[in-house]
Design an enzyme around this catalytic site. Sequence first.
Site, short mmCIF file in Angstrom:
data_model
loop_
_atom_site.label_atom_id
_atom_site.label_comp_id
_atom_site.label_asym_id
_atom_site.label_seq_id
_atom_site.Cartn_x
_atom_site.Cartn_y
_atom_site.Cartn_z
N GLU A 1 35.15 41.47 52.08
CA GLU A 1 34.67 42.01 50.78
C GLU A 1 33.62 41.10 50.14
OE1 GLU A 1 37.64 42.39 47.74
OE2 GLU A 1 38.72 40.62 48.36
N ARG B 1 36.28 36.77 28.44
CA ARG B 1 37.64 36.26 28.71
C ARG B 1 38.63 37.42 28.74
NH1 ARG B 1 37.86 30.50 27.29
NH2 ARG B 1 40.09 30.59 27.05
N CYS C 1 43.26 33.51 25.94
CA CYS C 1 42.69 34.17 24.77
C CYS C 1 41.41 33.46 24.36
CB CYS C 1 43.70 34.12 23.63
SG CYS C 1 45.31 34.72 24.13
N HIS D 1 48.78 40.70 73.34
CA HIS D 1 48.99 42.16 73.54
C HIS D 1 47.71 42.93 73.33
CE1 HIS D 1 53.25 41.35 73.87
NE2 HIS D 1 53.19 40.64 72.76
N TRP E 1 44.76 37.90 25.01
CA TRP E 1 45.12 38.35 26.36
C TRP E 1 46.63 38.23 26.38
CZ3 TRP E 1 42.79 40.67 30.41
CH2 TRP E 1 43.48 40.70 31.62
N LYS F 1 39.11 38.69 52.30
CA LYS F 1 38.13 37.96 51.48
C LYS F 1 36.77 37.92 52.16
CE LYS F 1 40.06 37.33 47.78
NZ LYS F 1 40.72 38.54 48.05
N GLU G 1 44.80 38.09 54.40
CA GLU G 1 44.10 37.88 53.13
C GLU G 1 42.78 37.15 53.37
OE1 GLU G 1 44.16 39.05 50.32
OE2 GLU G 1 43.02 37.64 49.08
N LYS H 1 36.63 46.46 40.34
CA LYS H 1 37.73 45.55 40.05
C LYS H 1 39.06 46.30 39.96
CE LYS H 1 39.75 41.70 39.28
NZ LYS H 1 40.02 40.86 40.45
N ASN I 1 46.43 30.25 21.68
CA ASN I 1 46.23 30.56 23.10
C ASN I 1 47.28 29.75 23.85
OD1 ASN I 1 45.31 31.25 25.62
ND2 ASN I 1 43.60 29.82 25.60
N GLY I 2 48.05 30.42 24.72
CA GLY I 2 49.05 29.68 25.50
C GLY I 2 50.41 30.35 25.39
C1 AGP Z 1 41.19 42.02 46.41
O1 AGP Z 1 40.27 40.95 46.52
C2 AGP Z 1 40.52 43.33 46.03
N1 AGP Z 1 39.83 43.18 44.81
C3 AGP Z 1 41.48 44.51 46.10
O2 AGP Z 1 42.02 44.54 47.40
C4 AGP Z 1 42.65 44.51 45.09
O3 AGP Z 1 43.57 43.50 45.44
C5 AGP Z 1 43.35 45.88 45.19
O4 AGP Z 1 42.42 46.87 44.83
C6 AGP Z 1 44.57 45.98 44.28
O5 AGP Z 1 44.17 45.85 42.95
P1 AGP Z 1 45.32 45.60 41.85
O6 AGP Z 1 45.97 44.30 42.19
O7 AGP Z 1 44.58 45.56 40.54
O8 AGP Z 1 46.28 46.74 41.92
#
Ligand code: AGP
Length: 615
Positions: free
Chosen positions: A491, A27, A2, A507, A75, A488, A484, A610, A101-102
């Site tokens: 993207e 934040r 928060c 394979h 938050w 990273k 993962e 996002k 906050n916490g």
């Molecule tokens: C991950 O780095 C990406 N931003 C994307 O794959 C994300 O994880 C995916 O869109 C799922 O989003 P969410 O966790 O908000 O559902």
Amino acid sequence: MCGIVGYVGPQSALDVVMAGLKRLEYRGYDSAGVAVLADGQLAAAKKAGKLVNLEKELAERPLPAGWTGIGHTRWATHGAPTDANAHPHLDNAGRVAVVHNGIIENFAELRGELMERGHELTSETDTEVVAHLLAEEFSATADLAEAMRLVCRRLKGAFTLVAMHADEPDVVVGARRNSPLVVGIGDGEAFLASDVAAFIAHTRSALELGQDQVVELRRDGVTVTGFDGRPAEARAFTVDWDAAAAEKGGYASFMLKEIAEQPKAVFDTLLGRIDAEGNLTLDEVRISASELREMDKVVIVACGTAFHAGLIAKYAIEHFTRIPCEVELASEFRYRDPILDAQTLVIAISQSGETMDTLMALRHAREQGSKVLAICNTNGSTIPRESDAVLYTHAGPEVAVASTKAFLTQLVACYLVALYLGQVRGTKWGDEVRAVVRDLAQIGDAVERVLGTMEPVRQLARSLADRNTVLFLGRHVGYPVALEGALKLKELAYMHAEGFAAGELKHGPIALIEEGLPVVVVVPSPRGRSLLHDKIVSNIQEIRARGARTIVIAEEGDEAVVPYADHLVRIPPTPTLLQPLVATVPLQVFACELATVRGNAVDQPRNLAKSVTVE
Ligand code: AGP
């Protein structure tokens, strides 16, 4: 995470506090509120939603002018984002206001005691109990700082508290434990805030409060003590950041800030989940133990990074509960006409809680009669609201589009759910659950250690800036980590990257190996399933024999990999299932550094959002 602001001085407290909250807008929050002291009376206003909602409220119903005030952007962790749950919280007489906050782990016990003593508590928050406790202590001490010290000694968990009392018009008192609080020292005025962004427009002279300290702000200066009342030293410093840098805590990007926040995010996600007997208590899981015992299958639905968390969760759920667990891309799930019934527990993992693919998948599951448990980082978002139960991660707002701290806290939450299912179903004894929880409690420090050794990874990343492809290999829980790491890099660095199960190499994918091709290999612990370890060492030999440039992520002390590693990245020893929590971090740093050296917009990569709220 928060946002908190406190002020005492000659300026309008409302103006200073509101401007400070605006500075803390990054934040993230789901509600906001302020309180000012005027003519011996406390006046407060608070609204759910964005700060603009509070501004509209104040325009319609202005608060009286005052020179002492506190404010908060919330938050949510305990209690949905509503007006009633927004801070500040007041005691029944309206003489004390407090923001927080916490997470106060023992709030339920304190709440019960207060209600037995006749207090009426009206919110779902842990914070409200502090307002009532401060009122009680103040009635005996007539000194808010002393009252704060007495109350803090009774609280368990992580907290930053800022409070004022109508009987002390020129005083604001703050306290902190495991949660940040900084003091701004002005000329005849003083400030308190979650971070310096809130007051650097007024002063750059600051104090950083230490652990278990209480600070009393007056116009002519501040007094710092420990919770025991003894004088204490707070670290003085001069803020040399500009406002934009301050929002990022001095980091060059939110991405770097959030990578660095991972130890605390892991710690916060574990907070309040263990009861006095050391057993797991997931108090937001509103699916009964008897219903959970009836489940004969778990299906996880998620997208992107959250999907990778689900892949890792599968190993833990099947290991701890001995029931089958399927992991599905949410965008594919409902189109394959999945077999679902009342005995299927669907787990929807989502940082934002708004991902349409995941939302549509859980709606489909519920239409088929299945119970849905959401693992989510955003309190009050759509996915938890439409689920039967929710376990919130406490990563705090994740601003960078590429998910880092949310991923680690999703893993922690998945381990907790797997353990909880095992505990409820009796496939895991209490002592076994407590042993895993003890291991999880060490992970924050392990991640901190990894973060302290990342310079060679950054140098390696910079040396690969002109490459076009990087492959990632892993086995067992290291395979989703490889996926993962590849995501990273895609993207952030806009580089082709692909993750494989190392056993799958022969394979087909091994045809991709050519001279100098960088291949990251996540190596399982040699202490765990040694068969897996020996096989992946063979895989490293195979690709190196064909010219690959091997980048090996391996446990400290694992010497078998040394002859075949062109670059060796060490991670602390962890139990097999928990290794992703430390193995992922170098891959995050690697991708972030490559993106930076390529001049990419690290926080806002091209073409990405996002929260993907379209199917
Ligand atoms: C991950 O780095 C990406 N931003 C994307 O794959 C994300 O994880 C995916 O869109 C799922 O989003 P969410 O966790 O908000 O559902």
